[in-house]
Design a protein around this motif. Structure first.
Motif, PDB file in Angstrom:
ATOM      1  N   ILE A  57     -52.425 116.594  64.488  1.00 22.46           N
ATOM      2  CA  ILE A  57     -53.465 116.649  65.518  1.00 22.46           C
ATOM      3  C   ILE A  57     -52.829 116.855  66.896  1.00 22.46           C
ATOM      4  CG2 ILE A  57     -55.451 115.493  66.519  1.00 22.46           C
ATOM      5  CD1 ILE A  57     -55.744 116.044  63.543  1.00 22.46           C
ATOM      6  N   TYR A  58     -53.351 117.843  67.627  1.00 25.47           N
ATOM      7  CA  TYR A  58     -52.873 118.087  68.990  1.00 25.47           C
ATOM      8  C   TYR A  58     -54.021 118.662  69.814  1.00 25.47           C
ATOM      9  CZ  TYR A  58     -52.474 123.079  67.757  1.00 25.47           C
ATOM     10  OH  TYR A  58     -52.729 124.368  67.366  1.00 25.47           O
ATOM     11  N   ARG A  59     -53.760 119.056  71.043  1.00 31.80           N
ATOM     12  CA  ARG A  59     -54.793 119.652  71.901  1.00 31.80           C
ATOM     13  C   ARG A  59     -54.500 121.132  72.100  1.00 31.80           C
ATOM     14  NH1 ARG A  59     -58.328 116.099  74.104  1.00 31.80           N
ATOM     15  NH2 ARG A  59     -57.740 113.894  74.017  1.00 31.80           N
ATOM     16  N   ASP A  60     -55.565 121.932  72.052  1.00 34.72           N
ATOM     17  CA  ASP A  60     -55.383 123.374  72.240  1.00 34.72           C
ATOM     18  C   ASP A  60     -55.298 123.708  73.719  1.00 34.72           C
ATOM     19  OD1 ASP A  60     -57.970 123.276  73.235  1.00 34.72           O
ATOM     20  OD2 ASP A  60     -58.884 124.288  71.518  1.00 34.72           O
ATOM     21  N   SER A  61     -55.288 125.001  74.060  1.00 39.08           N
ATOM     22  CA  SER A  61     -55.132 125.432  75.456  1.00 39.08           C
ATOM     23  C   SER A  61     -56.283 124.979  76.347  1.00 39.08           C
ATOM     24  CB  SER A  61     -54.995 126.959  75.520  1.00 39.08           C
ATOM     25  OG  SER A  61     -56.108 127.573  74.905  1.00 39.08           O
ATOM     26  N   GLU A  62     -57.401 124.592  75.734  1.00 36.42           N
ATOM     27  CA  GLU A  62     -58.554 124.101  76.503  1.00 36.42           C
ATOM     28  C   GLU A  62     -58.691 122.587  76.392  1.00 36.42           C
ATOM     29  OE1 GLU A  62     -62.141 126.261  75.658  1.00 36.42           O
ATOM     30  OE2 GLU A  62     -61.107 128.186  75.582  1.00 36.42           O
ATOM     31  N   ASP A  63     -57.605 121.938  75.982  1.00 36.20           N
ATOM     32  CA  ASP A  63     -57.540 120.479  75.863  1.00 36.20           C
ATOM     33  C   ASP A  63     -58.503 119.893  74.844  1.00 36.20           C
ATOM     34  OD1 ASP A  63     -55.395 119.830  77.376  1.00 36.20           O
ATOM     35  OD2 ASP A  63     -56.496 119.138  79.129  1.00 36.20           O
ATOM     36  N   ARG A  64     -58.891 120.695  73.860  1.00 38.56           N
ATOM     37  CA  ARG A  64     -59.742 120.187  72.785  1.00 38.56           C
ATOM     38  C   ARG A  64     -58.861 119.736  71.626  1.00 38.56           C
ATOM     39  NH1 ARG A  64     -63.277 125.565  72.225  1.00 38.56           N
ATOM     40  NH2 ARG A  64     -61.097 126.249  71.919  1.00 38.56           N
ATOM     41  N   LEU A  65     -59.246 118.620  70.973  1.00 39.37           N
ATOM     42  CA  LEU A  65     -58.492 118.177  69.808  1.00 39.37           C
ATOM     43  C   LEU A  65     -58.649 119.206  68.690  1.00 39.37           C
ATOM     44  CD1 LEU A  65     -59.202 114.343  69.550  1.00 39.37           C
ATOM     45  CD2 LEU A  65     -57.109 115.480  70.311  1.00 39.37           C
ATOM     46  N   ILE A  66     -57.538 119.518  68.054  1.00 38.87           N
ATOM     47  CA  ILE A  66     -57.538 120.513  66.999  1.00 38.87           C
ATOM     48  C   ILE A  66     -56.490 120.116  65.966  1.00 38.87           C
ATOM     49  CG2 ILE A  66     -55.787 122.036  68.007  1.00 38.87           C
ATOM     50  CD1 ILE A  66     -57.674 124.394  67.227  1.00 38.87           C
ATOM     51  N   SER A  67     -56.612 120.624  64.755  1.00 37.11           N
ATOM     52  CA  SER A  67     -55.654 120.259  63.700  1.00 37.11           C
ATOM     53  C   SER A  67     -54.927 121.493  63.183  1.00 37.11           C
ATOM     54  CB  SER A  67     -56.379 119.555  62.553  1.00 37.11           C
ATOM     55  OG  SER A  67     -57.309 120.427  61.934  1.00 37.11           O
ATOM     56  N   THR A  68     -53.779 121.257  62.582  1.00 35.01           N
ATOM     57  CA  THR A  68     -53.003 122.336  61.982  1.00 35.01           C
ATOM     58  C   THR A  68     -52.319 121.823  60.726  1.00 35.01           C
ATOM     59  OG1 THR A  68     -51.167 123.905  62.294  1.00 35.01           O
ATOM     60  CG2 THR A  68     -50.996 121.793  63.423  1.00 35.01           C
TER      61      THR A  68
END
Length: 283
Positions: A57-68
């Motif tokens: 779990i991290y934050r994308d370029s728009e500071d939204r939580l996202i998973s990979t």
């Protein structure tokens, strides 16, 4: 509970045209975490609703939580050597940590001058805004060590230099290590990988280090250096007990103590002799 910067198992909640959402287990679907559609290409088969996926779990370029599903080179609270891909003089440096979105090493967390293409030891942490960042101030990430004993050879990375105290080393990139100022006679650089000898294991698990071998092991190396210089300089060889430590180190790269010890060894071996105040090759 969602743990940013960590790997965790989350259940598939639902599919959408842009990917699938993982259950954040808050009871509010708006909190669920997106696993982008292009990530699904990494799976052998389409996961079913309710199936658990191991994600980061991290934050994308728009500071939204996202998973990979991709594996990063480090997670929050851990250390890793990461390569500098770009440097912004105002913001900081950007590091390759295994994801398309590079990791920021903020300007205030840098130690020394960085170079693009080189790797530096950093620790990962969550900043005040909930973003994953890197720091070269790794002291708080290091651990006490009981794996080594006096005279063991160890490897590590220089992470800080205090001209009044010594060179700070992350032994095995995870343990506290330090070379006291009086134990070394050359310059070191931040990020430099070194081999050193443990001269003391403190009660708190911190290691005191020296860059040289044991005296009897180093003697041959130092003796060879001195013999070679004597062959080159011949009668112009003027180094003796009265030579300053600076003169000796500048020419031989060793301390005066090591010089005297090596000279003594060469005398005992009958390879050199004393002529007045000077030393000469024995004929």
């Amino acid at each position: 509970m969602i743990k940013i910067g960590k790997r965790q198992l989350l259940k598939v909640n639902n599919y959408t045209p842009i990917g699938l959402y993982l259950d954040a287990e808050t009871g509010n679907e708006e909190d669920n975490i997106l696993l982008p559609k292009n990530e699904l290409e990494l799976l052998e088969k389409k996961p079913e609703i309710g199936e658990e996926l191991d994600v980061f779990i991290y934050r994308d370029s728009e500071d939204r939580l996202i998973s990979t599903l991709r594996v990063t080179y480090a997670t929050i609270g851990t250390l890793a050597k990461l390569e500098v891909t770009d440097i912004n003089s105002k913001i900081g440096a950007f590091l390759d940590w295994g994801l398309k979105k590079e990791l920021l090493l903020p300007k205030g967390q840098e130690v020394g001058k960085l170079e693009i293409g080189k790797k530096y030891l950093v620790g990962l942490y969550e900043d005040k805004k909930g973003r994953i960042s890197a720091t070269m101030k790794v002291y708080k990430f290091l651990l006490p060590c009981k794996d080594y004993k006096k005279n063991d050879l160890v490897t590590g990375t220089v992470y800080n230099i205090d001209n009044n105290i010594g060179v700070f080393v992350a032994v095995d990139d995870r343990y506290f290590g330090m070379m006291p100022k009086n134990e070394y006679f050359k310059e070191y650089k931040i990020g430099q990988e070194i081999t050193a000898r443990v001269i003391r294991v403190r009660e708190d698990g911190k290691l005191d280090l020296a860059p040289r071998k044991l005296a009897f092991e180093q003697l041959d190396d130092d003796g060879k250096i001195i013999l070679e210089k004597m062959r080159i300089l011949k009668s112009a060889f003027h180094f003796n007990d009265k030579s300053s430590p600076e003169e000796i180190y500048d020419y031989f790269g060793i301390s005066k103590k090591a010089f005297k010890r090596a000279i003594g060894g060469l005398l005992k071996q009958g390879l050199i002799e004393k002529n007045g105040e000077n030393f000469v090759l024995k004929k």
